[in-house]
Every structure is written in structure tokens, then in C-alpha cells.
Design an enzyme around this catalytic site. Structure first.
Site, PDB file in Angstrom:
ATOM      1  N   CYS A 135       0.920  -1.032   0.344  1.00  0.00           N
ATOM      2  CA  CYS A 135       0.063  -0.202  -0.175  1.00  0.00           C
ATOM      3  C   CYS A 135       1.053   1.147  -0.344  1.00  0.00           C
ATOM      4  O   CYS A 135       0.081   1.888   0.277  1.00  0.00           O
ATOM      5  CB  CYS A 135      -1.409   0.111   1.016  1.00  0.00           C
ATOM      6  SG  CYS A 135      -1.780  -2.017   1.377  1.00  0.00           S
TER       7      CYS A 135
ATOM      8  N   PHE B 177       1.614  -3.235   3.602  1.00  0.00           N
ATOM      9  CA  PHE B 177       1.676  -4.880   4.561  1.00  0.00           C
ATOM     10  C   PHE B 177       2.435  -5.150   3.939  1.00  0.00           C
ATOM     11  O   PHE B 177       3.442  -4.954   2.950  1.00  0.00           O
ATOM     12  CB  PHE B 177       0.809  -6.120   3.933  1.00  0.00           C
ATOM     13  CG  PHE B 177       0.006  -6.530   4.477  1.00  0.00           C
ATOM     14  CD1 PHE B 177      -1.100  -5.090   5.561  1.00  0.00           C
ATOM     15  CD2 PHE B 177      -1.226  -7.193   3.892  1.00  0.00           C
ATOM     16  CE1 PHE B 177      -2.135  -5.313   5.675  1.00  0.00           C
ATOM     17  CE2 PHE B 177      -3.008  -7.615   4.668  1.00  0.00           C
ATOM     18  CZ  PHE B 177      -2.975  -6.512   5.450  1.00  0.00           C
TER      19      PHE B 177
ATOM     20  N   LYS C 273      -9.102   8.188   3.021  1.00  0.00           N
ATOM     21  CA  LYS C 273      -9.976   6.760   2.765  1.00  0.00           C
ATOM     22  C   LYS C 273     -10.914   5.945   3.612  1.00  0.00           C
ATOM     23  O   LYS C 273     -12.120   5.627   3.457  1.00  0.00           O
ATOM     24  CB  LYS C 273      -8.993   5.657   3.859  1.00  0.00           C
ATOM     25  CG  LYS C 273      -7.957   5.197   2.597  1.00  0.00           C
ATOM     26  CD  LYS C 273      -6.534   4.423   3.630  1.00  0.00           C
ATOM     27  CE  LYS C 273      -5.232   4.347   3.079  1.00  0.00           C
ATOM     28  NZ  LYS C 273      -4.404   5.185   3.208  1.00  0.00           N
TER      29      LYS C 273
ATOM     30  N   HIS D 204      -9.955   1.820   0.707  1.00  0.00           N
ATOM     31  CA  HIS D 204      -8.329   2.097   0.136  1.00  0.00           C
ATOM     32  C   HIS D 204      -8.360   1.508  -0.770  1.00  0.00           C
ATOM     33  O   HIS D 204      -8.864   0.526  -1.787  1.00  0.00           O
ATOM     34  CB  HIS D 204      -8.057   0.628   1.507  1.00  0.00           C
ATOM     35  CG  HIS D 204      -6.126   0.770   2.187  1.00  0.00           C
ATOM     36  ND1 HIS D 204      -5.614   1.580   0.969  1.00  0.00           N
ATOM     37  CD2 HIS D 204      -5.408  -0.073   2.497  1.00  0.00           C
ATOM     38  CE1 HIS D 204      -4.776   1.125   1.481  1.00  0.00           C
ATOM     39  NE2 HIS D 204      -4.806   0.161   2.294  1.00  0.00           N
TER      40      HIS D 204
END
Length: 409
Positions: free
Chosen positions: A166, A397, A335, A340
């Protein structure tokens, strides 16, 4: 035209957006400033009988591509091409008027063309390998968007696809800016894209426990920093910016939207999906970005937070902001409106951050009802502040961190 370290300043001369908030920067900015969540139930998710049936899709999207081009290009690549075309058009004809070897293409994406790979993989399970579509390879190439943008605009410099989960979009912008500063290139188109609103991917994130289950009110499901949050909302989109040396832009009379004045990247290294609770690495990434910009923490007008609306991520970012700033500046999180956008979010939020910094207006954080006084979350409506640089965070992540400092013109 130079930074304090003697390297050239890198300015933004064009922006392009395809997003759940709108299909151009002005529309997207207006929607984000309205503070209204854009999530809705999606037919393909409802038909699949999933526990999560909503997301933030790009609506009314027309690629402008031919039928043949659409057949061989994944939706993500089509979104990227449209946003990049818009950014390059906004930069003006002079943007592409010099040595093509000095113009680069930088595309950030979390999962590239995964949606098409999943869809096309159905042939294998049906025992029809001999019927795999001819355009399959160019459709599923991870570098398809970058390659097509470079080909369309005659860029002959670096053509790179960067995957940092991300943080991909922000990383693409930062790495492009570094390449311009170093003198390797003079200009670049850079940004991020992802389009993964498919039943398989949504089911995978749902199984991970990462997605909101607030089916009764999708528009209120994405709740950055809110104590009643229960996960993020999947979105899709693309955002691209044209970057160039400040003296080059000035010489051709280009409009300047702002400057990428600071960038830093770091790796949390704590867990594949969960950041450090103490925010130590995120705070260090912010510190290094401001050091790169030759700015102090007290010179930041506001923070555009990553804030996915998941408890672990948001709590860690709150801890990082507390750790880094002596007193919290105004904080916003887009967001809540867009969901997202995965690999696109850092680039999209850079567009919104630059526009809001230039206006001296911090957008509200949608669906935030209070409940924390640890940081100053802007909510309920936009807040006027003095024009000042903005810090934009992206955390992904795998522990990928990227922070950008964006300075209005």
C-alpha cells in the site's frame, strides 16, 4: 531553483486521477472535502454471496481506448493510462518536448494485474488450455501499465514498476523525484494504480479479517481513527503526477502545483500484516522525510495519514505521530471517503494533499465521531489553516513505509 543540498528542486506540473471520489483532480478534491463516504454495494460481490458486498469503485469510467486495446489491457492498466494521460496533458505540450531518454515512467502497484490473472486462470481448471486468449501475456504482465504509458508518450528513460504494497504509489513518486534530483533524468510521470474489486480478492481480504462488515451502511463503513471501526473498505483507482526539475518547468512557463520536497522509505520488519505498536519505524520514516526536505516538525501544516480504518494500523500511526510531533498538527485521512486504493492510495493522497495544502484547507476525516484526543483528527467539516507543507504517510503490508513532504507553490 535548487535545494539546500545543491540538487535541483522537483516540482509537480500536472496531475491525473481516476478514483471513487471522481475522475479528475478537481472532482476528487471536492468529494474528499465534502467528507462523504463513497462505498456502495456492488453487483458482482452481491452475486457471489460474499460476507462483504461493498466497496469503493471508480464510476463512469471511460478509458478512451480502442476495442483492441481494451481486450489486451487489464482494468488496472486502463485506469493508469487514463490518469497518466490526464497528468501529461495538464503539464502542457512542453513536458514531452525534449530528449526522450531524459523522461522516466514510474508506476507503483500492490498487485498489478492480479484480477485478470485470476479470471484467465479459469481456463486451466476448465481443461481448456488450448483456448487461452491470445492477448493473455500482455494482459497479465505486472509491468503492463508502465510499459503502455511509456510507449504512448515516447518516454525512453527508466520505465519501472514498483511493488511496496500500500506504499507503492508514494514510493513511485519518491523514487522518481530522487532520479530527477540525481541528474539521471529531467522529468517523469509517476503514480500508482490498483483495481482488485473482484469476488476472489475481496473474499481473501475478508478471510484475513481485514475488511469492514458494516453491510447496513456502506458509506459509513470506512472509519479512520474511529473507535467504532471494524476494518477497511476495498477501493480501486489510479493517480499520476508529472514531475520535473524546477528550472525546466520555469523555462517553459509551466503551471506549478507544488513540490516534492522530501521523501523517505523504511521497512517495519515486525510482521507481514501488523505494524509495530509503538510506531517507532513510522516515526523515523517521517523524521527522515522532513530531514530530506530541510524542514522541522513545527513547519508542517497538516498530516495526510495512511489510516486504513483497521485498529492495528491506525493505533500504530497514532503512536508514530505522538512520538514524532511535540504537539499534533491537524490530521486528515481520505480513506473514509475513498476506501483503501491499495497501491494507488499514496499517489492519490499526494494529489489531495497538494491541493489542500495550497488552499490552506484540511479535508474532514469521514465517519470519525471522536473518541481520541491523542492526535488532532479533523472531522465534521474542512478546517482552514495557514498555507504550509504537508506530510503524507503510506504504510503497507510487509512493513513497507513511505513518507512524502509536499510543499505548495
Amino acid at each position: 531553483m535548487q535545494r539546500p543540498d545543491g540538487t535541483p528542486r522537483v516540482v509537480v506540473t500536472g496531475m491525473g486521477v481516476r478514483s471513487p471520489a471522481g475522475n479528475d483532480p478537481s472532482e476528487a478534491y471536492a468529494t474528499v472535502t465534502s467528507g462523504k463516504g463513497q462505498a456502495a454495494h456492488l453487483p458482482e460481490l452481491l452475486d457471489a454471496g460474499l460476507p462483504v458486498t461493498f466497496g469503493c469503485a471508480v464510476r463512469d469510467f471511460e478509458s478512451g481506448l480502442s476495442k483492441v486495446e481494451r481486450r489486451r489491457l487489464d482494468r488496472a492498466a486502463q485506469l493508469a493510462i487514463a490518469a497518466a494521460d490526464e497528468a501529461i496533458t495538464a503539464a502542457g505540450p512542453g513536458f514531452s518536448g525534449d530528449d526522450p531518454l531524459r523522461r522516466g515512467t514510474y508506476v507503483g502497484t500492490a498487485s498489478a494485474n492480479l484480477a485478470s490473472i485470476i479470471a484467465l486462470g479459469g481456463h486451466e481448471h476448465a481443461g481448456t488450455l488450448n483456448k487461452v486468449p491470445v492477448p493473455t501475456v500482455p494482459t497479465i504482465m505486472a509491468n503492463a501499465a508502465a510499459a503502455q504509458i511509456s510507449i504512448r508518450h515516447g518516454h525512453r528513460g527508466p520505465c519501472l514498476t514498483l511493488a511496496a504494497a500500500c506504499a507503492s504509489g508514494a514510493t513511485a513518486l519518491g523514487e522518481a523525484a530522487l532520479a530527477i534530483r540525481s541528474g539521471r533524468i529531467d522529468a517523469a510521470i509517476a503514480g500508482g494504480v490498483d483495481a482488485l474489486l473482484t469476488p476472489f480478492v475481496v473474499a481473501a481480504f475478508a478471510r484475513l479479517g481485514a475488511l469492514s462488515r458494516r453491510r447496513e451502511d456502506p458509506g459509513a463503513a470506512s472509519r479512520p481513527f474511529d473507535p467504532d471501526q471494524d476494518g477497511f473498505v476495498m477501493g480501486e483507482g489510479a493517480a499520476f503526477l508529472t514531475l520535473e526539475r524546477a528550472d525546466r518547468a520555469a523555462a517553459r512557463g509551466a503551471r506549478i502545483y507544488g513540490e516534492i520536497s522530501g521523501y523517505a522509505a523504511a521497512s517495519d520488519g515486525a510482521h507481514i500484516v501488523t505494524p509495530r505498536e509503538d510506531g517507532l519505524v513510522a516515526a523515523e520514516c517521517m523524521r527522515r522525510a522532513l530531514e530530506d526536505a530541510d524542514l522541522g516538525a513545527d513547519e508542517i501544516g497538516h498530516v495526510n495519514a495512511h489510516a486504513t480504518a483497521t485498529p492495528a494500523n491506525d493505533n500504530a500511526e497514532v503512536a508514530a505521530i505522538e512520538r514524532f510531533f511535540a504537539s499534533s498538527p491537524p490530521v486528515t485521512a481520505t480513506k473514509g471517503v475513498t476506501g483503501h486504493l491499495l497501491g494507488a492510495c499514496g499517489a492519490f493522497e499526494a494529489v489531495i494533499a497538494l491541493m489542500s495544502a495550497a488552499d490552506g484547507l484540511v479535508p474532514p476525516t469521514a465517519n470519525f465521531t471522536g473518541g481520541t484526543d491523542r492526535i488532532d483528527v479533523v472531522h465534521g467539516g474542512p478546517r482552514e489553516i495557514p498555507v504550509a507543507p504537508v506530510l503524507s504517510n503510506s504504510f503497507g503490508f510487509g512493513g513497507h513505509h513511505a513518507s512524502l513532504v509536499l510543499t505548495p507553490p
